[in-house]
Design a protein around this motif. Structure first.
Motif, PDB file in Angstrom:
ATOM      1  N   THR A 125       0.834  -1.204   0.000  1.00  0.00           N
ATOM      2  CA  THR A 125       0.000   0.000   0.000  1.00  0.00           C
ATOM      3  C   THR A 125       0.870   1.255   0.000  1.00  0.00           C
ATOM      4  O   THR A 125       0.614   2.210  -0.744  1.00  0.00           O
ATOM      5  N   VAL A 126       1.912   1.257   0.830  1.00  0.00           N
ATOM      6  CA  VAL A 126       2.831   2.396   0.868  1.00  0.00           C
ATOM      7  C   VAL A 126       3.567   2.525  -0.465  1.00  0.00           C
ATOM      8  O   VAL A 126       3.651   3.625  -1.043  1.00  0.00           O
ATOM      9  N   LEU A 127       4.128   1.421  -0.954  1.00  0.00           N
ATOM     10  CA  LEU A 127       4.898   1.490  -2.196  1.00  0.00           C
ATOM     11  C   LEU A 127       4.026   1.922  -3.372  1.00  0.00           C
ATOM     12  O   LEU A 127       4.469   2.704  -4.226  1.00  0.00           O
ATOM     13  N   ALA A 128       2.785   1.447  -3.436  1.00  0.00           N
ATOM     14  CA  ALA A 128       1.901   1.835  -4.531  1.00  0.00           C
ATOM     15  C   ALA A 128       1.657   3.338  -4.518  1.00  0.00           C
ATOM     16  O   ALA A 128       1.680   4.007  -5.564  1.00  0.00           O
ATOM     17  N   GLU A 129       1.446   3.906  -3.323  1.00  0.00           N
ATOM     18  CA  GLU A 129       1.218   5.350  -3.224  1.00  0.00           C
ATOM     19  C   GLU A 129       2.467   6.127  -3.609  1.00  0.00           C
ATOM     20  O   GLU A 129       2.390   7.152  -4.317  1.00  0.00           O
ATOM     21  N   VAL A 130       3.628   5.666  -3.169  1.00  0.00           N
ATOM     22  CA  VAL A 130       4.878   6.342  -3.531  1.00  0.00           C
ATOM     23  C   VAL A 130       5.097   6.285  -5.045  1.00  0.00           C
ATOM     24  O   VAL A 130       5.480   7.283  -5.674  1.00  0.00           O
ATOM     25  N   LEU A 131       4.854   5.136  -5.641  1.00  0.00           N
ATOM     26  CA  LEU A 131       5.045   4.988  -7.084  1.00  0.00           C
ATOM     27  C   LEU A 131       4.075   5.869  -7.868  1.00  0.00           C
ATOM     28  O   LEU A 131       4.444   6.458  -8.902  1.00  0.00           O
ATOM     29  N   ARG A 132       2.842   5.981  -7.398  1.00  0.00           N
ATOM     30  CA  ARG A 132       1.871   6.840  -8.077  1.00  0.00           C
ATOM     31  C   ARG A 132       2.277   8.309  -7.982  1.00  0.00           C
ATOM     32  O   ARG A 132       2.126   9.071  -8.938  1.00  0.00           O
ATOM     33  N   SER A 133       2.784   8.707  -6.820  1.00  0.00           N
ATOM     34  CA  SER A 133       3.074  10.124  -6.573  1.00  0.00           C
ATOM     35  C   SER A 133       4.442  10.563  -7.075  1.00  0.00           C
ATOM     36  O   SER A 133       4.623  11.739  -7.429  1.00  0.00           O
ATOM     37  N   ALA A 188      11.329   9.965  -1.306  1.00  0.00           N
ATOM     38  CA  ALA A 188       9.929  10.149  -0.915  1.00  0.00           C
ATOM     39  C   ALA A 188       9.602   9.607   0.465  1.00  0.00           C
ATOM     40  O   ALA A 188       8.525   9.892   1.004  1.00  0.00           O
ATOM     41  N   TRP A 189      10.503   8.815   1.090  1.00  0.00           N
ATOM     42  CA  TRP A 189      10.153   8.217   2.393  1.00  0.00           C
ATOM     43  C   TRP A 189       9.654   9.255   3.397  1.00  0.00           C
ATOM     44  O   TRP A 189       8.625   9.028   4.050  1.00  0.00           O
ATOM     45  N   PRO A 190      10.329  10.409   3.574  1.00  0.00           N
ATOM     46  CA  PRO A 190       9.842  11.351   4.590  1.00  0.00           C
ATOM     47  C   PRO A 190       8.546  12.059   4.207  1.00  0.00           C
ATOM     48  O   PRO A 190       7.949  12.734   5.047  1.00  0.00           O
ATOM     49  N   GLN A 191       8.098  11.893   2.962  1.00  0.00           N
ATOM     50  CA  GLN A 191       6.856  12.530   2.517  1.00  0.00           C
ATOM     51  C   GLN A 191       5.661  11.588   2.575  1.00  0.00           C
ATOM     52  O   GLN A 191       4.535  12.005   2.300  1.00  0.00           O
ATOM     53  N   VAL A 192       5.888  10.335   2.929  1.00  0.00           N
ATOM     54  CA  VAL A 192       4.798   9.350   2.959  1.00  0.00           C
ATOM     55  C   VAL A 192       3.767   9.739   4.020  1.00  0.00           C
ATOM     56  O   VAL A 192       4.109  10.091   5.154  1.00  0.00           O
ATOM     57  N   ALA A 193       2.501   9.687   3.634  1.00  0.00           N
ATOM     58  CA  ALA A 193       1.381   9.851   4.561  1.00  0.00           C
ATOM     59  C   ALA A 193       0.261   8.962   4.041  1.00  0.00           C
ATOM     60  O   ALA A 193      -0.549   9.377   3.216  1.00  0.00           O
ATOM     61  N   VAL A 194       0.241   7.725   4.510  1.00  0.00           N
ATOM     62  CA  VAL A 194      -0.654   6.695   3.975  1.00  0.00           C
ATOM     63  C   VAL A 194      -1.479   6.110   5.103  1.00  0.00           C
ATOM     64  O   VAL A 194      -0.949   5.831   6.189  1.00  0.00           O
ATOM     65  N   GLU A 195      -2.765   5.918   4.863  1.00  0.00           N
ATOM     66  CA  GLU A 195      -3.617   5.232   5.836  1.00  0.00           C
ATOM     67  C   GLU A 195      -3.452   3.732   5.634  1.00  0.00           C
ATOM     68  O   GLU A 195      -3.813   3.191   4.587  1.00  0.00           O
ATOM     69  N   GLY A 196      -2.873   3.058   6.618  1.00  0.00           N
ATOM     70  CA  GLY A 196      -2.661   1.621   6.543  1.00  0.00           C
ATOM     71  C   GLY A 196      -3.741   0.852   7.277  1.00  0.00           C
ATOM     72  O   GLY A 196      -4.720   1.422   7.762  1.00  0.00           O
ATOM     73  N   THR A 197      -3.553  -0.434   7.360  1.00  0.00           N
ATOM     74  CA  THR A 197      -4.539  -1.284   8.032  1.00  0.00           C
ATOM     75  C   THR A 197      -4.523  -1.108   9.538  1.00  0.00           C
ATOM     76  O   THR A 197      -5.495  -1.452  10.220  1.00  0.00           O
ATOM     77  N   ARG A 198      -3.403  -0.549  10.070  1.00  0.00           N
ATOM     78  CA  ARG A 198      -3.248  -0.439  11.525  1.00  0.00           C
ATOM     79  C   ARG A 198      -3.061   0.996  11.991  1.00  0.00           C
ATOM     80  O   ARG A 198      -2.743   1.231  13.150  1.00  0.00           O
ATOM     81  N   GLY A 199      -3.283   1.950  11.089  1.00  0.00           N
ATOM     82  CA  GLY A 199      -3.158   3.351  11.449  1.00  0.00           C
ATOM     83  C   GLY A 199      -2.423   4.140  10.388  1.00  0.00           C
ATOM     84  O   GLY A 199      -1.946   3.581   9.385  1.00  0.00           O
ATOM     85  N   PRO A 200      -2.302   5.462  10.584  1.00  0.00           N
ATOM     86  CA  PRO A 200      -1.587   6.304   9.616  1.00  0.00           C
ATOM     87  C   PRO A 200      -0.093   5.986   9.622  1.00  0.00           C
ATOM     88  O   PRO A 200       0.522   5.863  10.683  1.00  0.00           O
ATOM     89  N   ILE A 201       0.488   5.866   8.442  1.00  0.00           N
ATOM     90  CA  ILE A 201       1.899   5.501   8.299  1.00  0.00           C
ATOM     91  C   ILE A 201       2.688   6.706   7.806  1.00  0.00           C
ATOM     92  O   ILE A 201       2.385   7.280   6.756  1.00  0.00           O
ATOM     93  N   ARG A 202       3.712   7.058   8.585  1.00  0.00           N
ATOM     94  CA  ARG A 202       4.675   8.094   8.203  1.00  0.00           C
ATOM     95  C   ARG A 202       6.053   7.628   8.646  1.00  0.00           C
ATOM     96  O   ARG A 202       6.168   6.897   9.623  1.00  0.00           O
ATOM     97  N   PHE A 203       7.074   8.061   7.956  1.00  0.00           N
ATOM     98  CA  PHE A 203       8.437   7.638   8.272  1.00  0.00           C
ATOM     99  C   PHE A 203       9.246   8.827   8.787  1.00  0.00           C
ATOM    100  O   PHE A 203       9.155   9.939   8.260  1.00  0.00           O
ATOM    101  N   THR A 204      10.044   8.554   9.816  1.00  0.00           N
ATOM    102  CA  THR A 204      10.936   9.572  10.364  1.00  0.00           C
ATOM    103  C   THR A 204      12.290   8.927  10.652  1.00  0.00           C
ATOM    104  O   THR A 204      12.460   7.717  10.548  1.00  0.00           O
ATOM    105  N   ARG A 205      13.237   9.766  11.041  1.00  0.00           N
ATOM    106  CA  ARG A 205      14.543   9.298  11.488  1.00  0.00           C
ATOM    107  C   ARG A 205      14.506   9.125  13.005  1.00  0.00           C
ATOM    108  O   ARG A 205      14.000   9.991  13.723  1.00  0.00           O
TER     109      ARG A 205
END
Length: 370
Positions: free
Chosen positions: A301-309, A320-337
């Motif tokens: 789900t994350v990779l599909a959104e990144v590839l589309r955007s 694009a990792w730090p720009q990810v904002a995807v609603e996953g099956t277990r909550g909102p997914i965002r990546f940080t350091r």
């Protein structure tokens, strides 16, 4: 290297697809039960993504390679998949294998979204190429240590096999428990039989034994030995790495495998997407989906959104990792350091301590949440 073909329905028939390479343990000595769950989640998300139009009208194609829990085999698979032109890598369950894949992906400049492996140090140096959905071991195992303390356990024995993963887990437990009045005693499973472990436990007086070992060997005979030893009737048996989550645990141990607390990465309630996906995965698997299946679904789900955007250029995907904002099956997914972790990290997936209900081993009980 012999690698089995991808499952039917995951490989496109023409060259128009956007390829994602999937690393999954599908044969022994890999944990095949976890691999089956992970692959089911990956496949389900590919179907849903393609049902929603794919990536700019191009279908996603999942190119699956079996790692068999072998780091060298994983490295070879990463090389092969890079040569096949995959846009990104996904998957893997075993931490040591994921580390080997992450290091190779970093060297090749190939984006890798690790689904399920928790070892903090996936790469020795900070990398822009690798991101991870599973919580770091240092976080999850501290939650498990909090559970042990709350249940009144201060002297903990760990039955551990030699492994970077088990050694890291033991270190997390010791460093967290020590300032809180806890003690960790190590039992070397490369030198001890299950009977010898029982003797050591009886002599030591530890109130909990944690299984930092493989399944089915030596986990199954070790659990049986402890359960049948009257000297150890009050000893808690735990498995922080999550072995009791899978159906083959119950099939191997039955009632003996109940009341063994383990970590899993699920929220109290799934998102609406998660509820729908869970129902589909249950039908696909003919059993309850584990947290690993949801990790697989969220990965695609994350990779599909990144590839589309951001398109399919590897450098743009990694950026694009730090720009990810995807609603996953277990909550909102965002990546940080995160300090001490060299990859982009979802902070944080939900963490539970659960076990199988002794009255109904097919049912799970949630014992503790973060």
């Amino acid at each position: 290297m012999h690698t089995p073909p991808s499952p039917p329905g995951t490989e496109a028939l023409d060259g128009s697809s956007v390829r994602i390479g999937a690393l999954v343990p599908l044969s022994r000595p890999g944990w095949t039960g976890a691999g089956r769950q992970l692959l089911a989640g990956l496949e389900s998300a590919v179907r849903d993504a393609n049902g929603a139009g794919g990536v700019g009208g191009r279908p996603l194609e999942l190119v699956v390679r079996d790692t068999a829990a072998d780091p060298r085999r994983a490295e070879a698979a990463v090389e092969e998949l890079a040569g096949l032109g995959v846009a990104a890598l996904a998957g893997e369950y075993h931490s040591v294998v994921a580390r080997a894949a992450a290091v190779r992906a970093d060297a090749l400049g190939l984006p890798f979204l690790c689904s399920s492996a928790v070892l903090d140090v996936l790469t020795e140096e900070r990398t822009p190429w690798v991101a991870r959905l599973a919580p770091a071991q240092s976080r999850g195992w501290r939650v498990y240590a909090d559970f042990l303390l709350g249940a009144g356990h201060r002297r903990i024995a760990v039955a551990a096999q030699p492994s970077a993963y088990w050694a890291a887990g033991t270190r997390v437990l010791r460093e967290y428990l020590a300032p809180r009045g806890g003690t960790v005693v190590e039992l070397d499973m490369s030198a001890l039989t299950p009977a010898a472990v029982c003797d050591a436990l009886a002599a030591d007086g530890a109130s909990a034994l944690l299984l930092l070992v493989g399944h089915p060997e030596p986990a199954v005979p070790l659990v049986r030995a402890v359960r049948r030893d009257p000297r150890l009737a009050g000893v808690l048996v735990g498995a922080p790495a999550g072995q009791p989550e899978f159906a083959d645990w119950e099939a191997s141990l039955g009632g003996d495998g109940a009341a063994v607390p383990f970590l899993r990465y699920l929220p109290e309630r799934l998102t609406p997407l998660g509820a729908r996906v869970g129902a589909a995965l249950r039908e696909q698997l003919s059993e309850a989906p584990s947290f690993v299946a949801f990790e697989g679904y969220d990965t695609v789900t994350v990779l599909a959104e990144v590839l589309r955007s951001h398109g399919t250029d590897p450098a743009r995907i990694a950026a694009a990792w730090p720009q990810v904002a995807v609603e996953g099956t277990r909550g909102p997914i965002r990546f940080t350091r995160v300090p001490g972790i060299g990859v982009w990290q979802w902070t944080w997936a939900p963490v539970q301590v659960a076990d199988r209900d002794p009255a109904r081993p097919g049912r799970f009980r949630v014992l503790h949440t973060d």
